[in-house]
Every structure is written in structure tokens, then in C-alpha cells.
Design an enzyme around this catalytic site. Sequence first.
Site, mmCIF file in Angstrom:
data_model
loop_
_atom_site.group_PDB
_atom_site.id
_atom_site.type_symbol
_atom_site.label_atom_id
_atom_site.label_comp_id
_atom_site.label_asym_id
_atom_site.label_seq_id
_atom_site.Cartn_x
_atom_site.Cartn_y
_atom_site.Cartn_z
ATOM 1 N N LYS A 170 10.987 -26.918 -23.681
ATOM 2 C CA LYS A 170 11.860 -26.165 -22.777
ATOM 3 C C LYS A 170 11.314 -24.752 -22.609
ATOM 4 O O LYS A 170 11.338 -23.946 -23.529
ATOM 5 C CB LYS A 170 13.292 -26.086 -23.310
ATOM 6 C CG LYS A 170 14.224 -25.744 -22.171
ATOM 7 C CD LYS A 170 15.388 -24.846 -22.486
ATOM 8 C CE LYS A 170 15.170 -23.406 -22.734
ATOM 9 N NZ LYS A 170 15.057 -22.532 -21.568
ATOM 10 N N GLU A 243 9.222 -18.648 -35.123
ATOM 11 C CA GLU A 243 8.443 -17.415 -34.905
ATOM 12 C C GLU A 243 9.355 -16.465 -34.155
ATOM 13 O O GLU A 243 9.591 -16.628 -32.954
ATOM 14 C CB GLU A 243 7.192 -17.716 -34.065
ATOM 15 C CG GLU A 243 6.223 -18.703 -34.704
ATOM 16 C CD GLU A 243 5.390 -18.101 -35.819
ATOM 17 O OE1 GLU A 243 5.571 -16.904 -36.138
ATOM 18 O OE2 GLU A 243 4.568 -18.833 -36.385
ATOM 19 N N CYS A 277 4.848 -10.337 -29.421
ATOM 20 C CA CYS A 277 5.597 -10.411 -30.678
ATOM 21 C C CYS A 277 4.931 -9.583 -31.754
ATOM 22 O O CYS A 277 5.574 -8.745 -32.378
ATOM 23 C CB CYS A 277 5.720 -11.868 -31.107
ATOM 24 S SG CYS A 277 4.174 -12.757 -31.081
ATOM 25 N N GLU A 375 13.380 -3.390 -31.943
ATOM 26 C CA GLU A 375 12.173 -3.887 -31.281
ATOM 27 C C GLU A 375 12.217 -3.518 -29.798
ATOM 28 O O GLU A 375 13.094 -3.972 -29.075
ATOM 29 C CB GLU A 375 12.106 -5.414 -31.430
ATOM 30 C CG GLU A 375 10.815 -5.987 -30.893
ATOM 31 C CD GLU A 375 10.795 -7.515 -30.888
ATOM 32 O OE1 GLU A 375 11.849 -8.136 -30.672
ATOM 33 O OE2 GLU A 375 9.708 -8.073 -31.091
HETATM 34 P P1 NAD Z 1 15.131 -15.662 -26.576
HETATM 35 O O1 NAD Z 1 15.467 -15.994 -27.981
HETATM 36 O O2 NAD Z 1 16.146 -15.010 -25.736
HETATM 37 O O3 NAD Z 1 14.716 -16.995 -25.788
HETATM 38 C C1 NAD Z 1 13.691 -17.853 -26.246
HETATM 39 C C2 NAD Z 1 13.989 -19.264 -25.780
HETATM 40 O O4 NAD Z 1 15.154 -19.765 -26.442
HETATM 41 C C3 NAD Z 1 14.258 -19.410 -24.280
HETATM 42 O O5 NAD Z 1 13.572 -20.547 -23.828
HETATM 43 C C4 NAD Z 1 15.752 -19.605 -24.236
HETATM 44 O O6 NAD Z 1 16.192 -20.341 -23.117
HETATM 45 C C5 NAD Z 1 16.004 -20.395 -25.495
HETATM 46 N N1 NAD Z 1 17.375 -20.338 -26.010
HETATM 47 C C6 NAD Z 1 18.316 -19.408 -25.783
HETATM 48 N N2 NAD Z 1 19.436 -19.688 -26.485
HETATM 49 C C7 NAD Z 1 19.176 -20.805 -27.188
HETATM 50 C C8 NAD Z 1 19.925 -21.580 -28.131
HETATM 51 N N3 NAD Z 1 21.158 -21.249 -28.493
HETATM 52 N N4 NAD Z 1 19.319 -22.645 -28.678
HETATM 53 C C9 NAD Z 1 18.065 -22.978 -28.345
HETATM 54 N N5 NAD Z 1 17.315 -22.300 -27.453
HETATM 55 C C10 NAD Z 1 17.864 -21.223 -26.880
HETATM 56 O O7 NAD Z 1 13.800 -14.792 -26.660
HETATM 57 P P2 NAD Z 1 12.978 -14.123 -25.449
HETATM 58 O O8 NAD Z 1 13.767 -12.955 -24.952
HETATM 59 O O9 NAD Z 1 12.515 -15.157 -24.494
HETATM 60 O O10 NAD Z 1 11.677 -13.604 -26.204
HETATM 61 C C11 NAD Z 1 11.577 -12.330 -26.736
HETATM 62 C C12 NAD Z 1 11.657 -12.370 -28.245
HETATM 63 O O11 NAD Z 1 10.772 -13.343 -28.764
HETATM 64 C C13 NAD Z 1 11.257 -11.085 -28.910
HETATM 65 O O12 NAD Z 1 12.158 -10.780 -29.951
HETATM 66 C C14 NAD Z 1 9.903 -11.369 -29.518
HETATM 67 O O13 NAD Z 1 9.551 -10.609 -30.624
HETATM 68 C C15 NAD Z 1 10.018 -12.814 -29.820
HETATM 69 N N6 NAD Z 1 8.700 -13.425 -29.846
HETATM 70 C C16 NAD Z 1 8.201 -13.812 -31.045
HETATM 71 C C17 NAD Z 1 6.947 -14.378 -31.108
HETATM 72 C C18 NAD Z 1 6.361 -14.803 -32.426
HETATM 73 O O14 NAD Z 1 5.360 -15.483 -32.449
HETATM 74 N N7 NAD Z 1 6.958 -14.435 -33.536
HETATM 75 C C19 NAD Z 1 6.219 -14.568 -29.949
HETATM 76 C C20 NAD Z 1 6.767 -14.172 -28.740
HETATM 77 C C21 NAD Z 1 8.020 -13.602 -28.708
#
Ligand code: NAD
Length: 468
Positions: A170, A243, A277, A375
Amino acid sequence: MSDYTELLARVSAPEGSGRPIHDPATGAEIGRAPEASVDDLDAAIARARAAQPAWEALGHEARTEILLRAADTIDANAEALAELLSREQGKPLNGPNARFEIGACSAWLRTSATVALEPEVIVDDGEVHAELHYRAIGVVGAIGPWNWPLMIGIWQLAPALRMGNTVVLKPSEFTPLSVLALVSVLNEVLPADVLTAVSGDREVGARLASHPDVDKIMFTGSTATGRRIIESSAGNLARLTLELGGNDAGIVLPSADPQAIAQDLFWGAFINTGQTCAALKRLYVHDSIYDATVEALAEVARTTPMGNGLDEQNVLGPLQNKQQFDIVNRLVEDAKANGGRIVTGGSPATELGELFYPITLVADVADGVALVDEEQFGPALPIIRYSDVEDAVTSANRLDVGLGGSVWGDRDEARAVAARVQAGTVWINSHGGVHPMIPFGGVKGSGYGLEFGVEGLKAVAVPQIING
Ligand code: NAD
């Protein structure tokens, strides 16, 4: 070989349906995201379940061969994928951005396809012979963010497929089209239903994470969502790789040469315009070289072009979405109000477009200011002065996240400091570089589990002991 319009036509929802997706650089509509329902997702999981035994039965050699051909399809469509990614995500074609991301997709897929995960002999003492083997888990759900949507998608799906799992992915609702295009390209060679992308909202993500017929969730995204996924795993007992967010500290020791490290510091912080990230998100610099380091960084900031990513000269782009833009703007305003000194940037670059924010270096801030403690995930870097390295280490470790960190200066000194930084990876004289054979993962609130290389394959497998 395709151009980006052809890829878009394959995956975009028909006019009048789906959800419009806009180019963050210009605001223009680039296509429409299909919006799958929870029922569509259930059907995709059922098909993935049905396809899994045959995919596993093919064996490693056959899967390796198919996955290498899948990597060839990425290479053959690289420019079209990069252009679609640039239009949807906003990152420039050039620099460590869209083309670089597509190259990484191919490289990671090839490594996942070929790295060996041999059974291990655990005991062989004449009486007992026990071996540890790794088997497929079953159906893997992959849920990704919008910042490196294709590369992170590949990080999740490539090892999972290699180990004989099938995958339902997804994409983030902010960047679905480029992920759907990547999956469409891979599916030119993968058997049916081995890999399915389901574009939908957060509710679809939540259903995927909690689905009773999903065996493992690979999740990259925010810590808040990660917590929800942990909760839903109490229901389906899905194994998890998480992650999550980070707030990586960099510590510049007195032995560092500000001019020599400025470029690497800059890209450590501002790769993908800071939306990474494991980017350097707070920089602690020793008092003796503080001013020189700030000025050397400012010089790089002033001479690094930002703008529409399709323009080959640009290597920095817009924020991907309004939500993230507002976070960066709020944190910079708050830092100003709390005594932060703006060295470069400091207010939106509206002349470039609605979602552009310039590289913003904020000097003379301290721990406790929101720009340091939260962040920012964007082009604003707080630079904090320290005089005792003990204090810098304490500062680096005081937050409840630990994805990456870095120490800059004399290598031996830096390695000694690095050992005390609480983070999954600590780089010496660089920040954020990843490698398909080097395990990557966070500690504390940045999540758990490892990706990449042999450890990454183990994470998408179940151990089985053969005893006798
Ligand atoms: P997010 O958590 O808002 O969304 C990530 C994904 O989760 C999306 O596809 C979203 O639709 C889905 N999602 C939302 N609610 C959900 C639920 N209840 N259950 C399952 N899936 C759900 O994150 P974002 O805003 O897309 O990304 C930014 C964040 O991601 C930042 O905090 C960043 O640090 C982190 N990030 C971490 C890494 C890493 O490798 N550690 C890499 C990239 C981004």
C-alpha cells in the site's frame, strides 16, 4: 521502454474517478490515484495467499532469475519512472534525487535477488545434528511513506519476494502513482498475484496491517502510525519490521575541518530537501569551530540550486505536501521566536512556488526548542553550540528516537564517541549513506527490525530447525 505519460496511463484512474494528484512544484494535476476499497484489499490479499505456495515452490534459483529480469525492467523504464517520480514527489531529476532513487531500486533488487542465505549448522557433535533454515512467511504487507516512495517500496518487497513470500503493497496516499507504475513495470515479468499494489487511504493501510491473513508487515512511516500497527499485530500476530521517524544528531568534534566537511554535512542534512528518515536533523558543533562550520554550510546552501525538479540544474525541490510545509514553517517560526539566528532562508520561497521552503540554517538554538526536539523532515537545520563533548553526547541521546547519528572529526576520536550514540547506525564523517548489504534499522522510538543484506532476508522469513 516507456515514457512517463505511458506509465501514467497504465496506472491512473479514469477521468472523473479516483483522487487528483498534484505536482508539488507547480500545483498542476498530473493524474488521478485509484482509490481501492477495503473489499478490493481483501480480494488482493486472497489472491496473494493463493499465489504464494507456487512462488515459494519455484525455489531460490528460479526466483533469483525472475527478480533479476524484474530489475532489468526497472532499468529499461528508468527515465520514465524518474520523471513520474519527480512530478509526483517533487524531487529533482538530478542530484541525489529521482534518477538516483530509480538506480537504487534496481541495485537493491539485484542484491536482494542474489545474496545468499544459507542454512546454518547449529549443533553437530556426533549425537545431535541441528540446522537452522529460513522459510517463507507467507503474505507480506508493505506500507510505505511519500519521501522515497519507490526505493522504500523496493526495500520492502524485494527481500520478501526473494524469500518466497507474496506481497501486497500500500503506497502512501501522497505518492501512489509512481509506486503503482513501478509495480506495473515489475509485473511485466513477475507471475500473476505475486506482487499487488493497492492504492488507498489510511483506512486501507489500517486494514492491511490488521488483516487476519497477513503474516508480516513491513512498515516505514511515522512513529505514531507504527504504534497503531503494533496494536493491530496483537490481533493477527503479524511479525513486524518498523522503520519509523528519527531526529538524527550530528556531532562535530574540534578536530574536524569545517571547509572539508561542509558539502557532506549539507547533503547529510538536506538530501531530498531534508525529507529523509535518516537525515541529519540537529547539528552539534564545538565552540572552537562553530562559526567557521556555520559559514561553510551557509556557503554551500547559497550555491545549491532549488526549483522545479524537471529543470536539470536544480538539485533541491519543494516540500512534498502542505502538511509537511506547515510543519517546517511552524518550527522555523518557533525557533525565531526562541532566539534562533537565521543564517540562510527563514521564510517560504513563494517566488518558486507554494510548497517551496529555502534551505534554512538556524544558529544559536538550544535543546528544548521545538526545531531541535521535533522531527522537521524538511530543509531547516538547527545548529547547536557545545563546549564539552560529554554534553553533545548527552544531547544526542536525550530524545526518544534513534535511527541514525554521525560524528565528524579525527576518525579514532569519532569512533570512540560514536560507540556512545544511541542510534541504529552511526556514520563517521558522513551521514545517511545506505548500502544494500549493510543492515539498517532504528532503536528506541525509531522502530525495530533490520532491512538489507542477509539480515534483511532473515526478517522476511521464519526460522525452522531441522533436528536429526
Ligand atoms: P505516515 O505514518 O503518516 O504514513 C505512512 C504510511 O502508513 C502511509 O502509506 C499511510 O497511508 C499508512 N497509514 C496511515 N495510518 C495507518 C494505519 N493506522 N495503519 C496502517 N497504515 C497506515 O508517515 P509519512 O508521513 O508518510 O512519512 C513520514 C514519516 O516516515 C517520518 O516520520 C519519517 O521519519 C518516517 N520515515 C522513516 C523511514 C525509515 O526508514 N525509518 C523512512 C522514511 C520515512
